[in-house]
Enzyme design. Structure first.
Site, PDB file in Angstrom:
ATOM      1  N   HIS A  52       1.315  -0.708   0.076  1.00 60.04           N
ATOM      2  CA  HIS A  52      -0.192   0.136   0.089  1.00 60.04           C
ATOM      3  C   HIS A  52       1.002   1.151   0.306  1.00 60.04           C
ATOM      4  CE1 HIS A  52      -4.195  -1.750   1.601  1.00 60.04           C
ATOM      5  NE2 HIS A  52      -3.384  -2.366   0.494  1.00 60.04           N
ATOM      6  N   TYR A  88      -9.258   5.677   6.761  1.00 63.85           N
ATOM      7  CA  TYR A  88      -9.734   5.445   8.759  1.00 63.85           C
ATOM      8  C   TYR A  88      -9.949   7.052   9.023  1.00 63.85           C
ATOM      9  CZ  TYR A  88      -4.991   3.603   9.667  1.00 63.85           C
ATOM     10  OH  TYR A  88      -4.056   2.516   9.778  1.00 63.85           O
ATOM     11  N   PRO A 113      -4.157   0.349  18.805  1.00 63.89           N
ATOM     12  CA  PRO A 113      -4.033   0.181  17.338  1.00 63.89           C
ATOM     13  C   PRO A 113      -3.680   1.078  16.169  1.00 63.89           C
ATOM     14  CG  PRO A 113      -5.617  -0.454  18.050  1.00 63.89           C
ATOM     15  CD  PRO A 113      -5.211  -0.133  18.916  1.00 63.89           C
ATOM     16  N   LYS A 152       1.565   0.020  15.139  1.00 66.87           N
ATOM     17  CA  LYS A 152       3.108  -0.004  15.336  1.00 66.87           C
ATOM     18  C   LYS A 152       3.251  -1.494  16.448  1.00 66.87           C
ATOM     19  CE  LYS A 152       3.722   3.553  12.853  1.00 66.87           C
ATOM     20  NZ  LYS A 152       4.776   3.448  12.230  1.00 66.87           N
ATOM     21  N   TYR A 198       3.917   6.385   9.854  1.00 64.16           N
ATOM     22  CA  TYR A 198       3.345   5.403   8.912  1.00 64.16           C
ATOM     23  C   TYR A 198       4.097   4.421   8.680  1.00 64.16           C
ATOM     24  CZ  TYR A 198      -0.935   2.647   8.307  1.00 64.16           C
ATOM     25  OH  TYR A 198      -2.563   1.653   8.325  1.00 64.16           O
TER      26      TYR A 198
END
Ligand code: APR
Ligand code: PHB
Length: 391
Positions: free
Chosen positions: A72, A201, A293, A297, A384
């Site tokens: 991704h 998200y 979460p 990580k 990220y």
């Protein structure tokens, strides 16, 4: 039994450490409380940083990940009824993440360990740690009605947040830092195609939602729920309806629903134990730290911990104590930066009624700034995809 390293816990941290030590010619045994099926049944996130992918390749278990995992290049943030893509690849000079479930990582590590004929003691009860403040630590456990003892040079506590290793350290020798969030995540796994090509998200006034995936045919969804909520209060239909209400119209429209094959509620916490070394005992993974979460990580920190530890132990047997002497500080520099990012992203994306209308305005302003500022998006993206390993 006598080994160089005794590992407590056969989750991702323990199994990856065992694989890396084997590659380095260091002999290790793993002692696990539960059965292999029980370990594999735990559903966890599956977003791998490149540093984790590299460690799995180094451990010799990357083949299926590369053939079945999904690369991704970005994620989407949904707020104000619209989606905004963070182009992580462009913002980080070409980096991406690998979407490959933790269950599959654990399965690959288990199979490789078995194929190499390495010892893993499953269904071990009453595991106890002894004399790790001296030069001859021991591990004891009961199995098959008998008590067993393992003499070793080092113990690696890879037994998770509720394990025995951290609990075996005198309270005076350890400092704990913790924040518990005032909500949980209700998660559903379904054999349905993901709603989008990348993760979504969502910040919504009804609460946070996340659209993730395990493959092109298996999806993982979450909605923020109250801490006193119960899974039995949520029918599949109720879950799908709530998820739709927290997404933009296009995603809500294209969401493919189906029966849940797993449904559970998990609490969210930030937690760090310092230091991570106590004589000949080293803590790694969830035994030493927990992240909410949101930033995905947890597995990546477990991997970098054991990457550092495997190198340090190999160095020790090569004649240098530098690695083990600096293990804790090296891990903690990376851990605290991941804790910060996970706390920040959780604070930005979830609904906190206690912060009132002003708090919601602050979130809306930060999201507007984040998706319209190259600088702000770059900060988001580089955290990220994962910060570089500490040296
Ligand atoms: N004795 C032996 N084994 C134990 C004991 C004990 N007293 N207590 C716990 N264990 C085992 C658990 O059964 C589990 O299999 O230790 C293992 C710990 O695995 P995890 O909890 O998965 O922790 P870790 O390997 O550090 O992986 C971290 O897992 O929980 C997720 O979100 C987390 O992605 C992160 C990853
Ligand atoms: C998941 O797929 O379970 C997942 C993905 C990303 C997250 C959390 C969970 O941030």
């Amino acid at each position: 039994m006598r080994v160089q390293v005794a590992i407590v816990g056969a989750g991702p941290a323990g199994l990856l450490l065992g694989a890396l030590l084997h590659r380095a010619g260091v002999d290790a045994v793993i002692v696990e409380r539960h059965s292999p099926d029980y370990v594999l049944a735990r559903i966890r996130a599956g977003v791998l940083e490149q540093t984790t992918v590299d460690l799995l390749d180094e451990a010799g278990v990357g083949r299926r990940m590369h053939s079945e995992g999904l690369l991704h290049d970005g994620i989407e943030l949904c707020f104000g009824n619209a989606r905004h893509r963070i182009d992580m690849k462009a913002l980080t000079g070409g980096k991406h993440v690998m979407v490959y479930g933790q269950t599959e990582v654990t399965r690959d590590l288990m199979h490789a360990r078995e194929a190499a004929g390495l010892t893993t003691v499953y269904d071990a009860n009453d595991v106890s740690l002894h004399d790790f403040d001296g030069a001859r630590p021991k591990l004891r456990y009961t199995a098959g009605g008998a008590t067993h003892e393992i003499e070793c040079d080092f113990i690696a506590g890879c037994d998770g947040f509720h394990g025995v290793s951290r609990a075996s350290v005198p309270a005076s020798a350890i400092r704990l830092y913790e924040k518990v969030y005032p909500f949980g995540w209700l998660g559903v796994l379904s054999e349905t195609p993901p709603v989008a090509h990348e993760l979504i998200y969502s910040n919504h006034e009804r609460g946070f939602a996340l659209c993730s995936m395990r493959s092109l045919t298996r999806s993982r969804y979450y909605v923020q729920c109250s801490l006193d909520d119960k899974v039995e209060n949520w029918s599949d239909a109720a879950f799908w309806d709530e998820l739709r209400r927290r997404l933009d119209p296009e995603a809500a429209e294209s969401l493919v629903t189906g029966p849940s094959i797993e449904k559970s509620i998990a609490p969210l916490r930030s937690f760090v134990a310092e230091p991570m070394r106590f004589g000949r005992l080293f803590l790694a993974g969830d035994a030493a730290h927990i992240v909410p979460p949101t930033g995905a990580k947890g597995l990546n920190l477990a991997a970098s911990d054991v990457g550092y530890l495997a190198g340090a132990l190999a160095e020790y047997y090569g004649g240098s104590e530098h690695g083990i002497a600096h293990y804790s500080e090296r891990c903690l520099r990376r851990i605290w930066k991941a804790e910060r990012f996970s706390w920040w992203f959780t604070s930005l994306m979830h609904h906190f009624p206690e912060t009132g209308a002003f708090g919601q305005k602050m979130q809306a302003a930060e999201l507007d700034y984040l998706v319209n500022s190259v600088a702000a998006s770059t900060v988001m993206a580089e955290n990220y995809v994962g910060l570089p390993l500490e040296h």
